[in-house]
Design an enzyme around this catalytic site. Structure first.
Site, PDB file in Angstrom:
ATOM      1  N   GLY A 243       2.426  -7.491  -2.101  1.00 40.68           N
ATOM      2  CA  GLY A 243       3.154  -7.004  -0.900  1.00 40.68           C
ATOM      3  C   GLY A 243       4.014  -6.045  -1.295  1.00 40.68           C
ATOM      4  O   GLY A 243       3.873  -5.015  -2.745  1.00 40.68           O
ATOM      5  N   ALA A 244       5.455  -5.775  -0.622  1.00 38.30           N
ATOM      6  CA  ALA A 244       6.322  -5.112  -1.546  1.00 38.30           C
ATOM      7  C   ALA A 244       8.219  -4.752  -1.115  1.00 38.30           C
ATOM      8  O   ALA A 244       8.111  -5.670  -0.464  1.00 38.30           O
ATOM      9  CB  ALA A 244       6.002  -3.228  -1.006  1.00 38.30           C
ATOM     10  N   ASP A 279      -1.161   6.498  -1.625  1.00 38.19           N
ATOM     11  CA  ASP A 279      -0.753   7.919  -0.583  1.00 38.19           C
ATOM     12  C   ASP A 279      -1.155   7.150   0.948  1.00 38.19           C
ATOM     13  O   ASP A 279       0.008   6.952   1.346  1.00 38.19           O
ATOM     14  CB  ASP A 279      -1.950   8.596  -1.286  1.00 38.19           C
ATOM     15  CG  ASP A 279      -2.255   9.079  -2.417  1.00 38.19           C
ATOM     16  OD1 ASP A 279      -1.118   9.380  -2.607  1.00 38.19           O
ATOM     17  OD2 ASP A 279      -3.373   9.734  -2.834  1.00 38.19           O
TER      18      ASP A 279
END
Length: 359
Positions: A243-244, A279
């Protein structure tokens, strides 16, 4: 935090949602797996971290501009035409009659494996001559968000000078987004990591992988990254498939004074190719930022747009339709936790039950 920026005026460059500045190259993709020495033919595509972000954002319905330099050659023609075909404004791209457009070849394998090969032919490219006086700074700054990456800083001394100019904190500048993109092989000396830290501290939004922060700066864990980057409004630490986590300033303007952060796990993804996922994550997060969505939803949109790239071959993949992504991003925690996405999921009609599939 909401993205704001300059407004149109008499004689001004049209303001767009996002401007992305950086080198785009023609990419040659192998016709079959194997060593570069053994592959008999290649298909032509486009590649470039910043132009990738611009293309995904344009495909998601935002106005986007790519600013760069290409050679006065057929490859430069191809890049301008192909990126423009995504709906990206390419009018500020400059042609260099003395330097070629960069190209690179890569194998079909996953970049994470030792068998993966990339052969870059970018030394002395037109993009390496980007500088304060060789790009249209009015066009660069005429966006609500300006997206940059650390790759540009490594290309040449004049590119680094341009990056320092664009990340300098000045009144009226656009919201500056910076993807660290630490590529040790591009730097000519050991000072690259220090330069990237300096540039990141000048940005408003920073994207960095937990692994690259450890490699470049010796930092372990998201909190350590945030402590090293106190200036940006938001620092997004990506943790791969886990995840982040986003560290954002409080409403009082303090950088995480209460010690809180927002973490969102990534959905389970049936990966086709890893290329372009970083990106795409940045594009999804920026899209949600432009729409002033809550931080949790910005992270979820980042994951969903990355999942679109992960479940398709090549560097670029069409993002999910906005209403489809919004519906998934609004799932409750339990449903989000069981979400699993496979090839073709972005074409799934609303109401389908991919979100109910157990991981």
């Amino acid at each position: 935090m909401t993205a704001t920026g300059p407004r149109n005026g008499p004689g001004a460059v049209d303001v767009v949602d996002v401007v992305a500045l950086g080198e785009s190259m023609v990419t040659f993709l192998p016709s079959r797996p194997g060593r570069l020495a053994d592959v008999p033919s290649f298909a032509r595509a486009i590649g470039g971290a910043e132009s990738n972000v611009a293309c995904v954002l344009a495909a998601a319905g935002h106005s986007a501009r790519w600013v760069g330099r290409v050679g006065a050659d057929g490859f430069g023609d191809h890049l301008i035409e192909a990126i423009g075909a995504y709906g990206v404004d390419v009018t500020a791209v400059r042609r260099d009659p003395a330097r070629p457009t960069g190209v690179y070849f890569r194998t079909a394998g996953d970049r994470a494996t030792d068998a993966h090969e990339v052969a870059y032919y970018r030394a002395g490219s037109a993009a390496s001559a980007m500088a304060v006086d060789t790009v249209d700074l009015d066009a660069v700054r005429a966006g609500r968000v300006l997206h940059l990456s650390g790759i540009t800083a490594a290309l040449s001394a004049c590119c680094l000078g341009l990056m320092r100019e664009l990340t300098a904190r000045r009144p009226g500048r656009p919201l500056v987004s910076f993807d660290v993109n630490h590529r040790p092989g591009l730097w000519r000396d050991a000072g690259g990591a220090r330069v990237l830290l300096e540039l990141a501290r000048g940005a408003d939004i920073v994207f960095v992988g937990e692994d690259e922060a450890r490699t470049a700066w010796g930092l372990h864990g998201g909190r350590a990254v945030r402590e090293a980057l106190p200036e940006p409004d938001v620092v997004v630490v990506k943790q791969g498939g886990a995840g982040a986590t986003a560290f954002a300033r409080t409403t009082a303007g303090q950088a995480d004074a209460d010690g809180t952060a927002t973490s969102v796990r990534a959905p389970e993804v049936d990966v086709v190719a890893h290329v372009g996922a970083g990106d795409a994550f940045a594009a999804g997060f920026l899209s949600a930022t432009l729409r002033a969505l809550p931080l949790r939803d910005r992270l979820r949109h980042g994951h969903l747009t990355a999942a679109a790239a992960l479940t398709a071959p090549g560097d670029l993949a069409a993002p999910p339709a906005r209403d489809h992504a919004d519906r998934l991003a609004a799932l409750d925690e339990k449903a989000w936790g069981t979400l699993r996405l496979g090839p073709g999921w972005t074409r799934t009609a609303p109401g389908a039950e991919e979100e109910g599939r157990p991981s």
